[in-house]
Design a protein around this motif. Sequence first.
Motif, mmCIF file in Angstrom:
data_model
loop_
_atom_site.group_PDB
_atom_site.id
_atom_site.type_symbol
_atom_site.label_atom_id
_atom_site.label_comp_id
_atom_site.label_asym_id
_atom_site.label_seq_id
_atom_site.Cartn_x
_atom_site.Cartn_y
_atom_site.Cartn_z
ATOM 1 N N SER A 278 0.834 -1.211 0.000
ATOM 2 C CA SER A 278 0.000 0.000 0.000
ATOM 3 C C SER A 278 0.863 1.253 0.000
ATOM 4 O O SER A 278 1.896 1.313 0.685
ATOM 5 C CB SER A 278 -0.906 0.017 1.231
ATOM 6 N N PHE B 227 0.358 5.625 0.041
ATOM 7 C CA PHE B 227 -0.585 6.711 0.289
ATOM 8 C C PHE B 227 0.092 8.057 0.042
ATOM 9 O O PHE B 227 1.275 8.218 0.323
ATOM 10 C CB PHE B 227 -1.058 6.700 1.754
ATOM 11 N N TYR C 197 -0.531 12.072 1.203
ATOM 12 C CA TYR C 197 -1.247 12.983 2.078
ATOM 13 C C TYR C 197 -0.743 14.409 1.810
ATOM 14 O O TYR C 197 0.399 14.625 1.420
ATOM 15 C CB TYR C 197 -0.989 12.663 3.559
ATOM 16 N N LEU D 119 3.127 14.409 1.828
ATOM 17 C CA LEU D 119 3.694 13.256 2.523
ATOM 18 C C LEU D 119 3.312 11.976 1.798
ATOM 19 O O LEU D 119 2.142 11.766 1.475
ATOM 20 C CB LEU D 119 3.172 13.190 3.956
ATOM 21 N N SER E 68 2.632 0.916 3.582
ATOM 22 C CA SER E 68 2.394 -0.126 4.575
ATOM 23 C C SER E 68 2.397 -1.487 3.896
ATOM 24 O O SER E 68 2.181 -1.596 2.695
ATOM 25 C CB SER E 68 1.066 0.097 5.306
ATOM 26 N N ALA F 41 0.211 -3.845 4.445
ATOM 27 C CA ALA F 41 -1.186 -4.146 4.136
ATOM 28 C C ALA F 41 -1.546 -5.593 4.400
ATOM 29 O O ALA F 41 -2.555 -6.074 3.935
ATOM 30 C CB ALA F 41 -1.536 -3.788 2.696
ATOM 31 N N SER G 31 0.888 -6.418 11.788
ATOM 32 C CA SER G 31 1.314 -5.017 11.744
ATOM 33 C C SER G 31 1.130 -4.438 10.356
ATOM 34 O O SER G 31 1.706 -3.410 10.031
ATOM 35 C CB SER G 31 2.769 -4.906 12.175
ATOM 36 N N GLY G 32 0.292 -5.079 9.563
ATOM 37 C CA GLY G 32 0.163 -4.667 8.173
ATOM 38 C C GLY G 32 -0.429 -3.302 7.961
ATOM 39 O O GLY G 32 -0.236 -2.699 6.917
ATOM 40 N N ASN G 33 -1.189 -2.836 8.958
ATOM 41 C CA ASN G 33 -1.781 -1.523 8.750
ATOM 42 C C ASN G 33 -1.001 -0.421 9.440
ATOM 43 O O ASN G 33 -1.513 0.678 9.596
ATOM 44 C CB ASN G 33 -3.243 -1.534 9.190
ATOM 45 N N THR G 34 0.217 -0.692 9.850
ATOM 46 C CA THR G 34 1.088 0.370 10.349
ATOM 47 C C THR G 34 1.637 1.114 9.147
ATOM 48 O O THR G 34 2.212 0.521 8.236
ATOM 49 C CB THR G 34 2.234 -0.204 11.186
ATOM 50 N N ILE G 35 1.439 2.412 9.153
ATOM 51 C CA ILE G 35 1.821 3.246 8.021
ATOM 52 C C ILE G 35 3.058 4.053 8.375
ATOM 53 O O ILE G 35 3.104 4.676 9.440
ATOM 54 C CB ILE G 35 0.642 4.150 7.617
ATOM 55 N N TYR G 36 4.047 4.019 7.482
ATOM 56 C CA TYR G 36 5.311 4.717 7.696
ATOM 57 C C TYR G 36 5.421 5.865 6.702
ATOM 58 O O TYR G 36 5.184 5.681 5.507
ATOM 59 C CB TYR G 36 6.487 3.751 7.515
ATOM 60 N N PHE G 37 5.817 7.015 7.205
ATOM 61 C CA PHE G 37 5.869 8.216 6.377
ATOM 62 C C PHE G 37 7.276 8.532 5.900
ATOM 63 O O PHE G 37 8.257 8.279 6.600
ATOM 64 C CB PHE G 37 5.350 9.422 7.173
ATOM 65 N N GLY G 38 7.347 9.135 4.735
ATOM 66 C CA GLY G 38 8.575 9.751 4.271
ATOM 67 C C GLY G 38 8.733 11.124 4.884
ATOM 68 O O GLY G 38 7.867 11.593 5.634
ATOM 69 N N GLU G 39 9.842 11.787 4.557
ATOM 70 C CA GLU G 39 10.142 13.104 5.128
ATOM 71 C C GLU G 39 9.311 14.219 4.501
ATOM 72 O O GLU G 39 9.271 15.327 5.014
ATOM 73 C CB GLU G 39 11.628 13.422 4.971
#
Lengths: 111, 116
Positions: free
Chosen positions: B31, B33, B35, B91, B95, B97, B101-109
Amino acid sequence: QKEVEQNSGPLSVPEGAIASLNCTYSDRVSQSFFWYRQYSGKSPELIMSIYSNGDKEDGRFTAQLNKASQYVSLLIRDSQPSDSATYLCAVNANAGNMLTFGGGTRLMVKP
Amino acid sequence: GAGVSQSPRYKVAKRGQDVALRCDPISGHVSLFWYQQALGQGPEFLTYFQNEAQLDKSGLPSDRFFAERPEGSVSTLKIQRTQQEDSAVYLCASSLARGESGNTIYFGEGSWLTVV
């Protein structure tokens, strides 16, 4: 009404105190709940996730979830000046789906 | 790299210019995303991909915004004819997916866009 609501703050606490951050959400099908910390000029950083009712503790952080009341909170014990940041509450319904964020609460921990 | 990588980090565009923002997610993450975060606000959802399929684009604010992920890895967010209200941090997040822990979302800078 926004789907995820947070008090924008700032919430000011003295060093060593407990900081309590609150969040309410409107979508009853929400299943996963997250707290992100965001320092000024930086990206959100995951600090806690919680999936079931009750408390979940990780070091100085405790997340609390009450699905019946559609309420999730974050407690920070022994607050430090380095905890000063914006705390974002986020929820989602299913794995792989997008998160919906609140507007964030700005926390200030004063030495 | 180990994290979500975004480029450019900072972009100043003249009003009316087209911009393209790139995101390289964590390897193996299904996944992806995008933002948009305005100053003092929480991130607002724009669009979501599962592999190469764009499953949700309900957050794109206008038809000037377009996103793609043609091979299911790198994604590009394109903004045509930029306006001042497009100034924000964009942003990208990814994840697994799947799994516990599949729905833990990690962001870029983030990519900081300023339209002048």
